[in-house]
Design a protein around this motif. Structure first.
Motif, short mmCIF file in Angstrom:
data_model
loop_
_atom_site.label_atom_id
_atom_site.label_comp_id
_atom_site.label_asym_id
_atom_site.label_seq_id
_atom_site.Cartn_x
_atom_site.Cartn_y
_atom_site.Cartn_z
N ARG A 35 0.83 -1.21 0.00
CA ARG A 35 0.00 0.00 0.00
C ARG A 35 0.87 1.26 0.00
O ARG A 35 0.62 2.20 -0.75
CB ARG A 35 -0.92 0.02 1.22
N VAL A 36 1.89 1.27 0.85
CA VAL A 36 2.78 2.43 0.95
C VAL A 36 3.59 2.59 -0.34
O VAL A 36 3.82 3.70 -0.81
CB VAL A 36 3.69 2.31 2.19
N ALA A 37 4.01 1.48 -0.94
CA ALA A 37 4.78 1.54 -2.19
C ALA A 37 3.95 2.17 -3.32
O ALA A 37 4.51 2.80 -4.22
CB ALA A 37 5.25 0.15 -2.59
N LEU A 38 2.64 1.99 -3.25
CA LEU A 38 1.77 2.62 -4.25
C LEU A 38 1.47 4.08 -3.93
O LEU A 38 0.80 4.76 -4.70
CB LEU A 38 0.44 1.85 -4.36
N GLY A 39 1.96 4.54 -2.78
CA GLY A 39 1.75 5.94 -2.41
C GLY A 39 0.57 6.16 -1.50
O GLY A 39 0.16 7.30 -1.27
N GLY A 40 0.02 5.10 -0.96
CA GLY A 40 -1.13 5.22 -0.07
C GLY A 40 -0.73 5.11 1.38
O GLY A 40 0.44 5.11 1.73
N ALA A 41 -1.74 5.00 2.22
CA ALA A 41 -1.52 4.87 3.66
C ALA A 41 -1.70 3.41 4.06
O ALA A 41 -2.51 2.69 3.46
CB ALA A 41 -2.51 5.74 4.41
N PRO A 42 -0.95 2.95 5.07
CA PRO A 42 -1.11 1.57 5.53
C PRO A 42 -2.43 1.39 6.26
O PRO A 42 -3.00 2.35 6.78
CB PRO A 42 0.09 1.35 6.45
N GLY A 43 -2.92 0.16 6.29
CA GLY A 43 -4.13 -0.14 7.04
C GLY A 43 -5.29 -0.48 6.15
O GLY A 43 -5.50 0.15 5.11
N THR A 44 -6.06 -1.46 6.57
CA THR A 44 -7.20 -1.91 5.78
C THR A 44 -8.34 -0.89 5.77
O THR A 44 -9.23 -0.98 4.92
CB THR A 44 -7.73 -3.27 6.31
N ALA A 45 -8.32 0.05 6.68
CA ALA A 45 -9.38 1.08 6.71
C ALA A 45 -9.19 2.10 5.59
O ALA A 45 -10.12 2.84 5.26
CB ALA A 45 -9.39 1.79 8.05
N TRP B 115 2.60 0.64 -15.12
CA TRP B 115 1.75 -0.07 -16.08
C TRP B 115 0.46 -0.50 -15.39
O TRP B 115 0.45 -0.83 -14.21
CB TRP B 115 2.48 -1.29 -16.60
N ASN B 116 -0.63 -0.50 -16.17
CA ASN B 116 -1.93 -0.93 -15.64
C ASN B 116 -1.86 -2.37 -15.13
O ASN B 116 -2.44 -2.68 -14.09
CB ASN B 116 -3.02 -0.82 -16.71
N ARG B 117 -1.17 -3.21 -15.86
CA ARG B 117 -1.06 -4.62 -15.47
C ARG B 117 -0.33 -4.74 -14.13
O ARG B 117 -0.74 -5.51 -13.25
CB ARG B 117 -0.31 -5.39 -16.57
N THR B 118 0.74 -3.98 -13.95
CA THR B 118 1.49 -4.02 -12.69
C THR B 118 0.64 -3.51 -11.54
O THR B 118 0.61 -4.11 -10.46
CB THR B 118 2.77 -3.16 -12.81
N TYR B 119 -0.11 -2.43 -11.78
CA TYR B 119 -0.99 -1.88 -10.75
C TYR B 119 -2.06 -2.90 -10.37
O TYR B 119 -2.34 -3.11 -9.18
CB TYR B 119 -1.62 -0.58 -11.24
N ALA B 120 -2.64 -3.56 -11.36
CA ALA B 120 -3.67 -4.57 -11.09
C ALA B 120 -3.09 -5.73 -10.27
O ALA B 120 -3.74 -6.23 -9.35
CB ALA B 120 -4.27 -5.08 -12.40
N GLN B 121 -1.86 -6.15 -10.58
CA GLN B 121 -1.21 -7.22 -9.81
C GLN B 121 -0.99 -6.80 -8.36
O GLN B 121 -1.21 -7.59 -7.44
CB GLN B 121 0.11 -7.61 -10.45
N ARG B 122 -0.54 -5.56 -8.17
CA ARG B 122 -0.29 -5.07 -6.80
C ARG B 122 -1.60 -5.00 -6.01
O ARG B 122 -1.65 -5.36 -4.84
CB ARG B 122 0.38 -3.70 -6.83
N CYS B 123 -2.65 -4.51 -6.65
CA CYS B 123 -3.95 -4.43 -5.98
C CYS B 123 -4.44 -5.83 -5.60
O CYS B 123 -4.94 -6.05 -4.49
CB CYS B 123 -4.98 -3.73 -6.86
N PHE B 124 -4.29 -6.77 -6.54
CA PHE B 124 -4.70 -8.15 -6.28
C PHE B 124 -3.91 -8.71 -5.10
O PHE B 124 -4.47 -9.35 -4.21
CB PHE B 124 -4.49 -9.03 -7.52
N GLU B 125 -2.59 -8.44 -5.07
CA GLU B 125 -1.75 -8.98 -3.99
C GLU B 125 -2.12 -8.36 -2.64
O GLU B 125 -2.16 -9.06 -1.62
CB GLU B 125 -0.27 -8.73 -4.29
N ILE B 126 -2.43 -7.06 -2.62
CA ILE B 126 -2.85 -6.41 -1.38
C ILE B 126 -4.13 -7.06 -0.86
O ILE B 126 -4.23 -7.43 0.31
CB ILE B 126 -3.06 -4.89 -1.59
N GLU B 127 -5.10 -7.21 -1.75
CA GLU B 127 -6.38 -7.80 -1.34
C GLU B 127 -6.22 -9.25 -0.91
O GLU B 127 -6.82 -9.69 0.06
CB GLU B 127 -7.40 -7.68 -2.48
N TRP B 128 -5.36 -10.01 -1.61
CA TRP B 128 -5.11 -11.41 -1.25
C TRP B 128 -4.48 -11.49 0.13
O TRP B 128 -4.89 -12.30 0.97
CB TRP B 128 -4.22 -12.07 -2.30
N CYS B 129 -3.47 -10.66 0.39
CA CYS B 129 -2.79 -10.66 1.69
C CYS B 129 -3.77 -10.34 2.82
O CYS B 129 -3.74 -10.97 3.88
CB CYS B 129 -1.64 -9.66 1.71
#
Length: 190
Positions: free
Chosen positions: A126-136, A147-161
């Motif tokens: 989350r922080v690497a994408l420039g956001g704040a930590p925490g599920t809230a 790249w859109n594909r890279t962003y989608a992979q990171r979002c998927f990995e955050i949600e999976w974790c």
């Protein structure tokens, strides 16, 4: 110590620890060619103070982009054999400063519960994408240039974790939940 120039031959001084303005520990150091000499006192199990002088060899390894990086050679002896591991940190776990292997010191993450590791991983992403930590917090928007594909992979990995962390947490503390709550959670996540 290297950043502060303490490992340069001829350099000497003291490292002092204090608590509430009162000195609680002191280690004298002296850097010589290829070694660091430490002078300190210890008192084990409330016994008498014993002076210790420890010599730690220093080797230097070439860095890829120039310069050299110093490493300590662990002076420990385990099962009658010298350790001599090349390490960046030594630990005070007894009479001498030795490497984590000699003192059997684990990394923090090795004693962490799986759900904590998963949340730490998600927060790091989350922080690497420039956001704040925490599920809230919402996952940050796609950074410019990614790249859109890279962003989608990171979002998927955050949600999976975060899903894995929730699942592990529920499994660990299921005895605190009612049967109805458990059934609702597991039906929702099947």
């Amino acid at each position: 110590m290297h950043r502060d120039g303490c490992l340069q031959p001829g350099r000497q001084g003291n490292w002092i620890w204090s608590q509430d303005g009162e000195e609680v520990a002191r280690i004298a150091y002296r850097a010589e060619q290829g070694q660091l000499v430490l002078d300190y006192r210890i008192s084990q199990y409330g016994g008498a103070w014993e002076p210790i002088t420890e010599s730690i060899r220093i080797i230097r390894a070439d860095c890829h982009f120039g310069g050299q990086r110093p490493y300590f050679l662990c002076p420990g002896v385990v099962s009658g054999r010298s350790c001599n591991r090349r390490v960046g940190k030594l630990f005070a776990g007894g009479r001498y400063f030795l490497c984590r292997h000699c003192y059997d010191v684990a990394y923090t993450s090795q004693s962490e519960a799986r759900y904590d590791r998963m949340l730490r991983r998600a927060n790091k992403l989350r922080v690497a994408l420039g956001g704040a930590p925490g599920t809230a917090n919402l996952i940050a928007f796609k950074p410019k240039g990614m790249w859109n594909r890279t962003y989608a992979q990171r979002c998927f990995e955050i949600e999976w974790c975060e899903r894995e962390a929730d699942h592990e947490f529920i499994l660990k503390f299921q005895y605190l939940l009612s049967t109805e709550d458990l059934r609702m959670y597991f039906e929702e996540h099947l």
